[in-house]
Design a protein around this motif. Structure first.
Motif, PDB file in Angstrom:
ATOM      1  N   LYS A 107       5.714   0.534  -1.538  1.00 38.93           N
ATOM      2  CA  LYS A 107       4.167   1.079  -1.432  1.00 38.93           C
ATOM      3  C   LYS A 107       3.562  -0.354  -0.837  1.00 38.93           C
ATOM      4  O   LYS A 107       4.231  -1.430  -1.232  1.00 38.93           O
ATOM      5  CB  LYS A 107       3.493   1.451  -2.532  1.00 38.93           C
ATOM      6  CG  LYS A 107       4.025   0.673  -3.754  1.00 38.93           C
ATOM      7  CD  LYS A 107       3.520  -0.692  -4.167  1.00 38.93           C
ATOM      8  CE  LYS A 107       2.226  -0.796  -4.001  1.00 38.93           C
ATOM      9  NZ  LYS A 107       1.879  -2.542  -4.078  1.00 38.93           N
ATOM     10  N   PRO A 108       2.336  -0.280  -0.381  1.00 35.72           N
ATOM     11  CA  PRO A 108       1.703   1.122   0.510  1.00 35.72           C
ATOM     12  C   PRO A 108       2.470   1.023   1.428  1.00 35.72           C
ATOM     13  O   PRO A 108       3.316   0.363   2.050  1.00 35.72           O
ATOM     14  CB  PRO A 108       0.373   0.701   0.798  1.00 35.72           C
ATOM     15  CG  PRO A 108       0.380  -1.036   0.775  1.00 35.72           C
ATOM     16  CD  PRO A 108       1.241  -1.739  -0.221  1.00 35.72           C
ATOM     17  N   ASN A 111       0.304  -0.830   6.696  1.00 33.40           N
ATOM     18  CA  ASN A 111      -0.945  -1.591   6.773  1.00 33.40           C
ATOM     19  C   ASN A 111      -2.025  -0.826   7.248  1.00 33.40           C
ATOM     20  O   ASN A 111      -3.226  -1.452   7.105  1.00 33.40           O
ATOM     21  CB  ASN A 111      -0.652  -2.932   7.845  1.00 33.40           C
ATOM     22  CG  ASN A 111       0.047  -3.998   6.692  1.00 33.40           C
ATOM     23  OD1 ASN A 111       0.466  -3.614   5.467  1.00 33.40           O
ATOM     24  ND2 ASN A 111       0.382  -4.962   7.256  1.00 33.40           N
ATOM     25  N   THR A 112      -1.991  -0.005   7.868  1.00 33.39           N
ATOM     26  CA  THR A 112      -2.858   1.010   8.726  1.00 33.39           C
ATOM     27  C   THR A 112      -2.652   2.469   8.481  1.00 33.39           C
ATOM     28  O   THR A 112      -1.628   2.838   8.404  1.00 33.39           O
ATOM     29  CB  THR A 112      -3.303   0.689  10.021  1.00 33.39           C
ATOM     30  OG1 THR A 112      -2.089   1.113  10.831  1.00 33.39           O
ATOM     31  CG2 THR A 112      -3.106  -1.025  10.311  1.00 33.39           C
ATOM     32  N   VAL A 113      -3.617   3.362   8.624  1.00 36.14           N
ATOM     33  CA  VAL A 113      -3.558   4.688   8.684  1.00 36.14           C
ATOM     34  C   VAL A 113      -2.721   5.349   9.798  1.00 36.14           C
ATOM     35  O   VAL A 113      -1.945   6.043   9.719  1.00 36.14           O
ATOM     36  CB  VAL A 113      -5.103   5.423   8.609  1.00 36.14           C
ATOM     37  CG1 VAL A 113      -5.062   6.919   8.985  1.00 36.14           C
ATOM     38  CG2 VAL A 113      -5.855   5.146   7.507  1.00 36.14           C
ATOM     39  N   ALA A 116       0.644   4.528   9.129  1.00 34.76           N
ATOM     40  CA  ALA A 116       1.269   5.699   8.244  1.00 34.76           C
ATOM     41  C   ALA A 116       1.368   7.069   8.700  1.00 34.76           C
ATOM     42  O   ALA A 116       2.333   7.864   8.380  1.00 34.76           O
ATOM     43  CB  ALA A 116       0.269   5.798   7.113  1.00 34.76           C
ATOM     44  N   CYS A 135       8.360   7.162  -0.603  1.00 32.60           N
ATOM     45  CA  CYS A 135       7.715   5.925  -0.800  1.00 32.60           C
ATOM     46  C   CYS A 135       7.784   5.611  -2.259  1.00 32.60           C
ATOM     47  O   CYS A 135       7.651   6.278  -3.398  1.00 32.60           O
ATOM     48  CB  CYS A 135       6.183   6.133  -0.501  1.00 32.60           C
ATOM     49  SG  CYS A 135       5.296   4.681  -0.425  1.00 32.60           S
ATOM     50  N   GLY A 194      -4.704  -2.992  -1.759  1.00 31.35           N
ATOM     51  CA  GLY A 194      -3.545  -2.539  -1.120  1.00 31.35           C
ATOM     52  C   GLY A 194      -2.235  -2.749  -2.247  1.00 31.35           C
ATOM     53  O   GLY A 194      -1.349  -2.163  -2.346  1.00 31.35           O
ATOM     54  N   ALA A 198      -3.373   0.362  -4.857  1.00 33.72           N
ATOM     55  CA  ALA A 198      -2.663   1.615  -4.330  1.00 33.72           C
ATOM     56  C   ALA A 198      -2.108   2.064  -5.455  1.00 33.72           C
ATOM     57  O   ALA A 198      -1.829   3.502  -5.556  1.00 33.72           O
ATOM     58  CB  ALA A 198      -1.782   1.243  -3.226  1.00 33.72           C
ATOM     59  N   LEU A 374       0.389   8.531   2.501  1.00 34.52           N
ATOM     60  CA  LEU A 374      -0.549   8.617   3.837  1.00 34.52           C
ATOM     61  C   LEU A 374      -1.783   8.961   2.811  1.00 34.52           C
ATOM     62  O   LEU A 374      -2.934   8.167   3.063  1.00 34.52           O
ATOM     63  CB  LEU A 374      -0.217   9.736   4.791  1.00 34.52           C
ATOM     64  CG  LEU A 374      -1.508  10.076   5.751  1.00 34.52           C
ATOM     65  CD1 LEU A 374      -1.919   8.530   6.385  1.00 34.52           C
ATOM     66  CD2 LEU A 374      -1.127  11.131   6.516  1.00 34.52           C
ATOM     67  N   GLN A 377      -3.139   5.929   1.572  1.00 34.69           N
ATOM     68  CA  GLN A 377      -3.562   5.009   2.666  1.00 34.69           C
ATOM     69  C   GLN A 377      -4.890   5.324   3.287  1.00 34.69           C
ATOM     70  O   GLN A 377      -5.699   4.683   3.557  1.00 34.69           O
ATOM     71  CB  GLN A 377      -2.352   5.069   3.865  1.00 34.69           C
ATOM     72  CG  GLN A 377      -2.477   4.139   4.640  1.00 34.69           C
ATOM     73  CD  GLN A 377      -1.741   2.749   4.462  1.00 34.69           C
ATOM     74  OE1 GLN A 377      -0.713   2.892   3.873  1.00 34.69           O
ATOM     75  NE2 GLN A 377      -2.424   1.804   4.400  1.00 34.69           N
ATOM     76  N   ASP A 381      -8.204   3.226   3.078  1.00 34.35           N
ATOM     77  CA  ASP A 381      -9.109   2.819   4.334  1.00 34.35           C
ATOM     78  C   ASP A 381     -10.508   3.267   4.226  1.00 34.35           C
ATOM     79  O   ASP A 381     -11.562   2.481   4.667  1.00 34.35           O
ATOM     80  CB  ASP A 381      -8.334   3.727   5.463  1.00 34.35           C
ATOM     81  CG  ASP A 381      -9.416   3.730   6.737  1.00 34.35           C
ATOM     82  OD1 ASP A 381      -9.141   2.568   7.432  1.00 34.35           O
ATOM     83  OD2 ASP A 381      -9.686   4.522   6.945  1.00 34.35           O
TER      84      ASP A 381
END
Length: 405
Positions: A107-108, A111-113, A116, A135, A194, A198, A374, A377, A381
């Motif tokens: 995890k996460p 680094n971005t949606v 993911a 995960c 994160g 997370a 996700l 994530q 975000d």
């Protein structure tokens, strides 16, 4: 893929903190649990030949390589375990899934949606061919946390009204601590949010069975410039500038702390705090769930225990009770020690590997899935966007669209 053999050959990418924790779990899992397949520690990967060779010998791996692309395409690897910084999660995972390998990704998830989502799409496609993915939110596998979820799911707390979650550390409180990769957005994606936030996002959604639907957040970077590192292993590092020379510095590009309020889709109000500047707090994760019929509390620094308040008891008998989660009929504990003999942090990873091996060998999808990751994530975000917009209320879309949407 064809039916899983009695042996699962593991390839691990990364050998530092998480790589060592995962290695300990892979060494242990078949010696503790009677599983339908045996995990073999076949290959470990790292960029530095000398360091990865030493890690292979020290951690118990059969062989080593410095090329992760070689690892994910080899015919003698069945499972790829990704323990690298977040900026390489997507690339390695996508290549492994395309090569037909089962994947465990730390995890996460990314680094971005966008990354993911790509990983979820690849995992969904691979799933049709019998390839499994998971995960690594290891705190789900602490027996007391799983029991906490069971108490909520069975209705012992009634209607959930409040969720409080904090995860506090202090390992970068010294402004002279160097600029390691966890303090660089292009490597880590975010900072405390994160890295440790997370965990409490996933843990509270797991325990309550509810999804975070909206947030209002603030973040802060307390030390904005740090010495560049001479060497680093993530949580431990030394700065450059030996022999009294003034060290070169660089900007910290992630948050040091994040605080946000949230709503869950079951109606609960929630508060979250993640900080690596909580002086004196080393690894202080604490979650409290208040319901109409009771309260349950988990504290990672007392990870064998739960505090439970049962409001259905007669008034004269009410009060917080301590539940020692070490009985054989508690989650995961049947393979360990006699009642009262406590376990620790590393056992959560062993439990994680147990669940993954069992899922792969029996042909079921393990959890937390990439879709679950996700969802985390998407919360990360939304927190970032809310903080950037002056703490404005920011909705969190579901990772999966509602069935009747």
């Amino acid at each position: 893929m064809s039916t899983v053999s009695r042996e699962l050959r593991i390839g691990l990418v990364g050998y530092a903190f998480m790589g060592a924790a995962h290695s300990q779990a892979w060494r242990t899992v078949n010696r503790v649990y009677d599983l339908p397949a045996r995990a073999r520690m076949a290959l470990i990967c790292g960029r530095d030949t000398g360091k990865v060779a030493d890690a292979a010998d020290r951690l118990g791996w059969d062989a080593y390589t410095t090329d992760w692309r070689d690892l994910v395409t080899r015919d003698d690897i069945d499972v790829v375990d990704v323990c690298t910084p977040g900026d390489s999660h997507a690339e390695i995972t996508l290549a492994a899934l395309a090569a037909g390998k089962h994947v465990l990704c730390e995890k996460p998830l990314a680094n971005t949606v966008e990354e993911a989502r790509a990983m979820v799409a690849a995992a969904t496609k691979a799933q049709a061919a019998g390839v499994r993915s998971m995960c690594g939110f290891n705190y789900r596998r602490v027996p007391a946390v799983t029991m906490m979820r069971d108490l909520v799911a069975s209705g012992r707390l009634g209607v959930i009204r409040h969720v409080r979650a904090v995860y506090l550390q202090d390992w970068i409180v010294d402004p002279q601590f160097p600029l390691v990769w966890r303090l660089q957005k292009d490597r880590a994606g975010s900072g405390a949010l994160g890295d440790i936030g997370a965990h409490i996002i996933d843990l509270t959604q797991f325990v309550t069975g509810q999804r975070i639907t909206g947030v209002s957040a603030v973040t802060e970077t307390f030390v904005k410039e740090r010495p560049l590192p001479a060497e680093s292993s993530g949580l431990a590092a030394s700065a450059n500038g030996a022999d009294g020379a003034e060290p070169a510095t660089g900007p910290v590009t992630v948050d040091d702390a994040a605080v946000f309020v949230a709503r869950l889709d079951g109606g609960a109000l929630a508060t979250y705090e993640a900080s690596r500047f909580a002086t004196g707090r080393k690894n202080a994760l604490r979650v409290e769930i208040n319901g109409s019929l009771g309260t349950v509390v988990f504290d990672l620094e007392r990870l064998n225990e739960l505090e439970f308040y049962d409001a259905t008891r007669p008034a004269a008998e009410q009060g917080f009770s301590r539940i020692l989660v070490t009985e054989a009929d508690h989650p995961y504990m049947s393979a360990w020690w006699p009642p009262g003999h406590i376990i620790g942090y590393e056992h959560s990873f062993t439990h994680q590997m147990r669940d993954l091996v069992e899922a792969i060998a029996t042909g079921v999808d393990p959890t937390p899935s990439f879709v679950d990751a996700l969802q985390v994530q998407l919360v990360l975000d939304a927190v970032t966007r809310s903080a950037e917009a002056g703490s404005s209320w920011t909705g969190v879309e579901p990772a999966l669209a509602p069935v009747n949407a």
